[in-house]
Scaffold this motif. Structure first.
Motif, PDB file in Angstrom:
ATOM      1  N   ASN A  75       2.744 -14.510   8.305  1.00  0.00           N
ATOM      2  CA  ASN A  75       3.485 -13.352   7.981  1.00  0.00           C
ATOM      3  C   ASN A  75       3.906 -13.380   7.178  1.00  0.00           C
ATOM      4  O   ASN A  75       4.931 -14.735   6.497  1.00  0.00           O
ATOM      5  CB  ASN A  75       4.391 -12.102   9.181  1.00  0.00           C
ATOM      6  CG  ASN A  75       3.860 -11.721   9.753  1.00  0.00           C
ATOM      7  OD1 ASN A  75       2.290 -11.277   9.691  1.00  0.00           O
ATOM      8  ND2 ASN A  75       4.069 -10.911  10.852  1.00  0.00           N
ATOM      9  N   LYS A  76       3.506 -13.112   5.771  1.00  0.00           N
ATOM     10  CA  LYS A  76       4.227 -13.496   4.537  1.00  0.00           C
ATOM     11  C   LYS A  76       4.846 -11.767   3.750  1.00  0.00           C
ATOM     12  O   LYS A  76       6.208 -12.362   2.879  1.00  0.00           O
ATOM     13  CB  LYS A  76       2.253 -13.462   3.351  1.00  0.00           C
ATOM     14  CG  LYS A  76       1.696 -14.537   3.314  1.00  0.00           C
ATOM     15  CD  LYS A  76       0.570 -14.678   2.747  1.00  0.00           C
ATOM     16  CE  LYS A  76       1.543 -15.071   0.946  1.00  0.00           C
ATOM     17  NZ  LYS A  76       2.146 -16.382   1.013  1.00  0.00           N
ATOM     18  N   HIS A  77       4.134 -11.040   3.854  1.00  0.00           N
ATOM     19  CA  HIS A  77       5.040  -9.192   3.408  1.00  0.00           C
ATOM     20  C   HIS A  77       5.148  -8.411   4.776  1.00  0.00           C
ATOM     21  O   HIS A  77       3.752  -7.985   4.417  1.00  0.00           O
ATOM     22  CB  HIS A  77       4.973  -8.999   1.614  1.00  0.00           C
ATOM     23  CG  HIS A  77       6.472  -8.439   1.552  1.00  0.00           C
ATOM     24  ND1 HIS A  77       7.447  -8.739   1.334  1.00  0.00           N
ATOM     25  CD2 HIS A  77       5.950  -7.211   0.689  1.00  0.00           C
ATOM     26  CE1 HIS A  77       7.625  -8.050   0.587  1.00  0.00           C
ATOM     27  NE2 HIS A  77       7.134  -6.501   0.416  1.00  0.00           N
ATOM     28  N   PHE A  78       6.203  -7.099   4.856  1.00  0.00           N
ATOM     29  CA  PHE A  78       6.377  -6.475   4.306  1.00  0.00           C
ATOM     30  C   PHE A  78       6.148  -5.352   4.204  1.00  0.00           C
ATOM     31  O   PHE A  78       7.153  -5.459   3.449  1.00  0.00           O
ATOM     32  CB  PHE A  78       7.277  -5.765   6.121  1.00  0.00           C
ATOM     33  CG  PHE A  78       6.940  -7.216   7.173  1.00  0.00           C
ATOM     34  CD1 PHE A  78       6.112  -7.255   7.797  1.00  0.00           C
ATOM     35  CD2 PHE A  78       8.146  -7.910   7.576  1.00  0.00           C
ATOM     36  CE1 PHE A  78       6.355  -7.338   9.216  1.00  0.00           C
ATOM     37  CE2 PHE A  78       7.965  -8.533   7.704  1.00  0.00           C
ATOM     38  CZ  PHE A  78       7.261  -8.885   9.649  1.00  0.00           C
ATOM     39  N   PHE A  79       5.381  -4.470   4.638  1.00  0.00           N
ATOM     40  CA  PHE A  79       5.156  -3.004   3.294  1.00  0.00           C
ATOM     41  C   PHE A  79       5.232  -1.833   3.619  1.00  0.00           C
ATOM     42  O   PHE A  79       5.211  -1.315   4.527  1.00  0.00           O
ATOM     43  CB  PHE A  79       3.735  -3.349   2.385  1.00  0.00           C
ATOM     44  CG  PHE A  79       3.509  -3.977   2.080  1.00  0.00           C
ATOM     45  CD1 PHE A  79       3.198  -4.814   0.363  1.00  0.00           C
ATOM     46  CD2 PHE A  79       2.743  -5.204   2.411  1.00  0.00           C
ATOM     47  CE1 PHE A  79       2.686  -5.213   0.015  1.00  0.00           C
ATOM     48  CE2 PHE A  79       1.841  -6.340   1.814  1.00  0.00           C
ATOM     49  CZ  PHE A  79       2.411  -6.197   0.315  1.00  0.00           C
ATOM     50  N   VAL A  80       6.697  -1.329   3.136  1.00  0.00           N
ATOM     51  CA  VAL A  80       7.438  -0.100   3.820  1.00  0.00           C
ATOM     52  C   VAL A  80       6.424   0.987   2.603  1.00  0.00           C
ATOM     53  O   VAL A  80       6.075   0.441   2.008  1.00  0.00           O
ATOM     54  CB  VAL A  80       8.643  -0.229   3.930  1.00  0.00           C
ATOM     55  CG1 VAL A  80       8.854  -1.316   5.178  1.00  0.00           C
ATOM     56  CG2 VAL A  80       9.539  -0.540   2.534  1.00  0.00           C
ATOM     57  N   PRO A  81       6.952   2.062   3.227  1.00  0.00           N
ATOM     58  CA  PRO A  81       6.663   3.193   2.430  1.00  0.00           C
ATOM     59  C   PRO A  81       7.356   3.310   1.408  1.00  0.00           C
ATOM     60  O   PRO A  81       8.659   2.909   1.165  1.00  0.00           O
ATOM     61  CB  PRO A  81       7.280   4.509   3.365  1.00  0.00           C
ATOM     62  CG  PRO A  81       7.023   4.544   4.706  1.00  0.00           C
ATOM     63  CD  PRO A  81       7.411   2.395   5.019  1.00  0.00           C
ATOM     64  N   GLY A  82       7.063   3.843   0.159  1.00  0.00           N
ATOM     65  CA  GLY A  82       7.063   4.281  -1.301  1.00  0.00           C
ATOM     66  C   GLY A  82       6.803   2.699  -1.976  1.00  0.00           C
ATOM     67  O   GLY A  82       7.354   2.511  -2.993  1.00  0.00           O
TER      68      GLY A  82
END
Lengths: 195, 195
Positions: A75-82
């Motif tokens: 995993n490289k990055h988590f994308f959260v709301p906004g």
DNA sequence: TAACACTCTTAACATAGGTTAATGCTTTCC
DNA sequence: GGAAAGCATTAACCTATGTTAAGAGTGTTA
């Protein structure tokens, strides 16, 4: 927590917090996006695909990740709301994507075709200011991540993850976090036992 | 190898390889820059400084690096001739720089004041296209670096470094490379002995 | 020339993290 | 309810890397 406004309004509000932008430009920009709902565990783009979209996360959770030659996911990055998400390497370099992007939870996104965005860049050159700002902030995030990977121990990286994504660890399996930290689930379990 | 053209011509040529740009805009852009020569081992910016400049490397070598709480230096990037360098986190977020940027060899740079650049952005909004492209490519570089740090062994990272910066390892001490790879000089020596 | 500083290498030992496998706890599904 | 799947924990063992220290090579300076 953001259920009181529409996805488009959420996007509009987010944009205006990044930089000022004329109403006419902003409206055409917003109009590029359409709402999509995807189930957990779906890939929006895979390695080798040609990237053609930009996404804005309304609710849920996306991740970008690599698969190494021996089949392991990283995993490289988590994308959260906004936040925004795009296979930037593919879009910019016009090459097949080196990364996967997929959902970890049921997720609602706004999708825009990148070619439409490029036409809007030509029509309104000042829109490049928004593009520049967005990528600048994305760069800063990558810089911070690089620093953590090179300078911190796995234990410190775990604590940094908790700060950067508060509450997230209660919603995804630990092996997804371990993958983000660059360690095995076994090692993360040991770290948690020590703390 | 680039001694046959002036620094300004070198910059101009480099810009035009990135994106098309009107002569009048390009000329004003170039005019922002002045030539500077700095000796090896000089810091252009230190942690806590307010960043105010953007640099283009004409000859020599710069590096960006962190210093951890216990005093150890950690190299983040090497900047070779023909590339741009700036304390972006500081410039964009308008905060003190978290990183150091300094020279590893006698280096010739073109320096531009960031405030002057910002004024030019306002005067010519289409200049944001160049800014966007530059940051996009910088982002791609960081993404690749992140992937290497999380996915590759130190031995593999060493080989990737050799490919990415061909010949560089003959010009700087090995401990600078080890620092970039995130390992100790002792470990790099062991890795080299094995290969 | 001698002394010194700097860098690289090597060795011995210590620690963090990977690998494999067994166990137990949920949740899901028939 | 019972079986199966998915996940977290733990243990035993192995490997990569860090730590410390000694020695060798090189270049610089007194």
């Amino acid at each position: 927590m953001i259920s009181d406004i529409s996805p488009a309004e959420f996007l509009k509000k987010t944009i205006l917090e990044i930089c000022p932008i004329k109403d006419i430009v902003l409206d055409e920009f917003i109009r590029l996006f359409t709402v999509n709902k995807i189930k957990a565990g779906v890939d929006l783009i895979r390695e080798g695909d040609d990237g053609s979209c930009v996404w804005f996360i309304v609710s849920g959770l996306l991740r970008s990740y690599y698969i190494s030659p021996n089949g392991e996911q990283h995993n490289k990055h988590f994308f959260v709301p906004g936040t925004f998400c795009a296979p930037l390497t593919s879009l910019v370099a016009n090459q097949p994507s080196p990364v996967y992007i997929g959902s970890l939870k049921d997720t609602e996104i706004l999708s825009a075709d990148y070619s439409g965005l490029e036409q809007l860049y030509l029509k309104f050159p000042e829109l490049n200011l928004l593009g520049r700002k967005l990528v600048e902030w994305a760069w800063i995030g990558k810089e911070r991540r690089e620093t953590q990977l090179i300078m911190l121990s796995a234990t410190e990286r775990y604590k940094a993850f908790q700060k950067e994504f508060p509450g997230l660890e209660d919603h995804i399996p630990q092996y997804q976090i371990a993958s983000y930290l660059g360690i095995t689930p076994v090692q993360l379990s040991r770290i948690r036992a020590k703390i």
